[in-house]
Design a protein around this motif. Sequence first.
Motif, PDB file in Angstrom:
ATOM      1  N   PHE A  16       0.797  -1.221   0.000  1.00 44.48           N
ATOM      2  CA  PHE A  16       0.000   0.000   0.000  1.00 44.48           C
ATOM      3  C   PHE A  16       0.830   1.270   0.000  1.00 44.48           C
ATOM      4  CE2 PHE A  16      -3.280  -2.878   1.866  1.00 44.48           C
ATOM      5  CZ  PHE A  16      -4.140  -2.812   0.787  1.00 44.48           C
ATOM      6  N   LEU A  17       2.058   1.216   0.524  1.00 40.80           N
ATOM      7  CA  LEU A  17       2.887   2.412   0.595  1.00 40.80           C
ATOM      8  C   LEU A  17       3.908   2.500  -0.533  1.00 40.80           C
ATOM      9  CD1 LEU A  17       3.470   2.795   4.422  1.00 40.80           C
ATOM     10  CD2 LEU A  17       1.994   4.146   2.941  1.00 40.80           C
ATOM     11  N   SER A  18       3.754   1.717  -1.582  1.00 43.45           N
ATOM     12  CA  SER A  18       4.618   1.867  -2.749  1.00 43.45           C
ATOM     13  C   SER A  18       4.285   3.193  -3.417  1.00 43.45           C
ATOM     14  CB  SER A  18       4.396   0.725  -3.738  1.00 43.45           C
ATOM     15  OG  SER A  18       4.761  -0.495  -3.152  1.00 43.45           O
ATOM     16  N   PRO A  19       5.289   4.045  -3.658  1.00 40.77           N
ATOM     17  CA  PRO A  19       5.000   5.365  -4.232  1.00 40.77           C
ATOM     18  C   PRO A  19       4.294   5.255  -5.577  1.00 40.77           C
ATOM     19  CG  PRO A  19       7.260   5.268  -3.463  1.00 40.77           C
ATOM     20  CD  PRO A  19       6.704   3.881  -3.368  1.00 40.77           C
ATOM     21  N   GLY A  20       3.167   5.941  -5.717  1.00 44.04           N
ATOM     22  CA  GLY A  20       2.434   5.972  -6.962  1.00 44.04           C
ATOM     23  C   GLY A  20       1.355   4.919  -7.089  1.00 44.04           C
ATOM     24  N   LEU A  21       1.341   3.907  -6.235  1.00 44.42           N
ATOM     25  CA  LEU A  21       0.327   2.860  -6.365  1.00 44.42           C
ATOM     26  C   LEU A  21      -1.033   3.365  -5.904  1.00 44.42           C
ATOM     27  CD1 LEU A  21      -0.222  -0.082  -7.111  1.00 44.42           C
ATOM     28  CD2 LEU A  21       0.180  -0.658  -4.734  1.00 44.42           C
ATOM     29  N   VAL A  22      -1.147   3.773  -4.654  1.00 41.67           N
ATOM     30  CA  VAL A  22      -2.398   4.325  -4.129  1.00 41.67           C
ATOM     31  C   VAL A  22      -2.300   5.849  -4.073  1.00 41.67           C
ATOM     32  CG1 VAL A  22      -3.964   4.373  -2.167  1.00 41.67           C
ATOM     33  CG2 VAL A  22      -2.860   2.242  -2.814  1.00 41.67           C
ATOM     34  N   PHE A  23      -1.194   6.348  -3.503  1.00 41.47           N
ATOM     35  CA  PHE A  23      -0.964   7.784  -3.433  1.00 41.47           C
ATOM     36  C   PHE A  23       0.527   8.037  -3.460  1.00 41.47           C
ATOM     37  CE2 PHE A  23      -1.118   6.218   0.869  1.00 41.47           C
ATOM     38  CZ  PHE A  23      -0.046   6.820   1.476  1.00 41.47           C
ATOM     39  N   GLN A  24       0.895   9.278  -3.737  1.00 41.90           N
ATOM     40  CA  GLN A  24       2.302   9.661  -3.760  1.00 41.90           C
ATOM     41  C   GLN A  24       2.461  10.972  -3.018  1.00 41.90           C
ATOM     42  OE1 GLN A  24       4.127   9.716  -7.583  1.00 41.90           O
ATOM     43  NE2 GLN A  24       5.766  11.044  -6.922  1.00 41.90           N
ATOM     44  N   ILE A  25       3.326  10.954  -2.006  1.00 36.96           N
ATOM     45  CA  ILE A  25       3.644  12.149  -1.222  1.00 36.96           C
ATOM     46  C   ILE A  25       5.138  12.408  -1.367  1.00 36.96           C
ATOM     47  CG2 ILE A  25       3.655  13.196   1.068  1.00 36.96           C
ATOM     48  CD1 ILE A  25       1.524  11.186   1.870  1.00 36.96           C
ATOM     49  N   PRO A  26       5.646  13.493  -1.785  1.00 40.33           N
ATOM     50  CA  PRO A  26       4.985  14.591  -2.478  1.00 40.33           C
ATOM     51  C   PRO A  26       4.761  14.239  -3.938  1.00 40.33           C
ATOM     52  CG  PRO A  26       7.309  15.069  -2.275  1.00 40.33           C
ATOM     53  CD  PRO A  26       7.058  13.767  -1.568  1.00 40.33           C
ATOM     54  N   VAL A  32      -0.146  15.875  -2.827  1.00 39.31           N
ATOM     55  CA  VAL A  32      -0.510  14.456  -2.812  1.00 39.31           C
ATOM     56  C   VAL A  32      -1.133  14.112  -4.158  1.00 39.31           C
ATOM     57  CG1 VAL A  32      -1.919  12.676  -1.730  1.00 39.31           C
ATOM     58  CG2 VAL A  32      -0.934  14.478  -0.327  1.00 39.31           C
ATOM     59  N   ASP A  33      -0.565  13.120  -4.845  1.00 43.26           N
ATOM     60  CA  ASP A  33      -1.137  12.597  -6.085  1.00 43.26           C
ATOM     61  C   ASP A  33      -1.712  11.222  -5.803  1.00 43.26           C
ATOM     62  OD1 ASP A  33      -0.596  14.686  -7.804  1.00 43.26           O
ATOM     63  OD2 ASP A  33       1.342  13.890  -8.432  1.00 43.26           O
ATOM     64  N   PHE A  34      -2.795  10.881  -6.495  1.00 41.60           N
ATOM     65  CA  PHE A  34      -3.431   9.581  -6.320  1.00 41.60           C
ATOM     66  C   PHE A  34      -3.333   8.773  -7.614  1.00 41.60           C
ATOM     67  CE2 PHE A  34      -5.430  12.260  -3.147  1.00 41.60           C
ATOM     68  CZ  PHE A  34      -5.324  11.461  -2.029  1.00 41.60           C
ATOM     69  N   VAL A  35      -2.903   7.539  -7.498  1.00 45.13           N
ATOM     70  CA  VAL A  35      -2.848   6.536  -8.569  1.00 45.13           C
ATOM     71  C   VAL A  35      -2.233   7.115  -9.841  1.00 45.13           C
ATOM     72  CG1 VAL A  35      -4.131   4.723  -9.724  1.00 45.13           C
ATOM     73  CG2 VAL A  35      -4.991   5.619  -7.588  1.00 45.13           C
ATOM     74  N   ASN A  36      -1.017   7.638  -9.745  1.00 46.81           N
ATOM     75  CA  ASN A  36      -0.382   8.169 -10.941  1.00 46.81           C
ATOM     76  C   ASN A  36       0.721   7.254 -11.475  1.00 46.81           C
ATOM     77  OD1 ASN A  36       1.620   8.551  -9.084  1.00 46.81           O
ATOM     78  ND2 ASN A  36       1.851  10.732  -9.430  1.00 46.81           N
ATOM     79  N   MET A  37       1.139   6.266 -10.713  1.00 49.18           N
ATOM     80  CA  MET A  37       2.140   5.268 -11.108  1.00 49.18           C
ATOM     81  C   MET A  37       3.473   5.891 -11.534  1.00 49.18           C
ATOM     82  SD  MET A  37       0.673   2.496 -10.375  1.00 49.18           S
ATOM     83  CE  MET A  37       1.765   1.275 -11.059  1.00 49.18           C
ATOM     84  N   LYS A  38       3.788   7.077 -11.043  1.00 54.57           N
ATOM     85  CA  LYS A  38       5.073   7.724 -11.287  1.00 54.57           C
ATOM     86  C   LYS A  38       5.690   8.030  -9.932  1.00 54.57           C
ATOM     87  CE  LYS A  38       3.472   9.735 -15.546  1.00 54.57           C
ATOM     88  NZ  LYS A  38       3.073  10.960 -16.228  1.00 54.57           N
ATOM     89  N   THR A  39       7.006   8.111  -9.874  1.00 54.29           N
ATOM     90  CA  THR A  39       7.649   8.322  -8.586  1.00 54.29           C
ATOM     91  C   THR A  39       8.832   9.268  -8.734  1.00 54.29           C
ATOM     92  OG1 THR A  39       8.510   7.221  -6.640  1.00 54.29           O
ATOM     93  CG2 THR A  39       9.188   6.329  -8.759  1.00 54.29           C
ATOM     94  N   SER A  40       9.345   9.717  -7.610  1.00 52.27           N
ATOM     95  CA  SER A  40      10.523  10.566  -7.567  1.00 52.27           C
ATOM     96  C   SER A  40      11.352  10.163  -6.352  1.00 52.27           C
ATOM     97  CB  SER A  40      10.119  12.041  -7.477  1.00 52.27           C
ATOM     98  OG  SER A  40       9.460  12.279  -6.250  1.00 52.27           O
ATOM     99  N   VAL A  41      12.542  10.680  -6.273  1.00 58.43           N
ATOM    100  CA  VAL A  41      13.422  10.351  -5.143  1.00 58.43           C
ATOM    101  C   VAL A  41      12.823  10.861  -3.836  1.00 58.43           C
ATOM    102  CG1 VAL A  41      15.711  10.713  -4.174  1.00 58.43           C
ATOM    103  CG2 VAL A  41      15.457  10.314  -6.616  1.00 58.43           C
TER     104      VAL A  41
END
Length: 68
Positions: A16-26, A32-41
């Motif tokens: 659940f805490l994989s970046p981009g899967l459910v949400f991404q902070i920042p 907060v982005d939701f379900v964007n499947m992109k990540t950053s450092v």
Amino acid sequence: MNDWAAPLIAAALFAFLSPGLVFQIPGKQRPVDFVNMKTSVAAIFVHTVLYCLFLMLFLVVLHVHLYL
């Protein structure tokens, strides 16, 4: 009996805490982005800190146990 709480909680939090899967902070454009499947450092670092804090909360503070 084996205590299955630690591996089950760790696996669920990891999923659940994989970046981009459910949400991404920042997020990229928003805090907060939701379900964007992109990540950053920065998102990887924040999600790692959240994972560690939630894991400590469940296993150390709350002493969750599940015997099967």
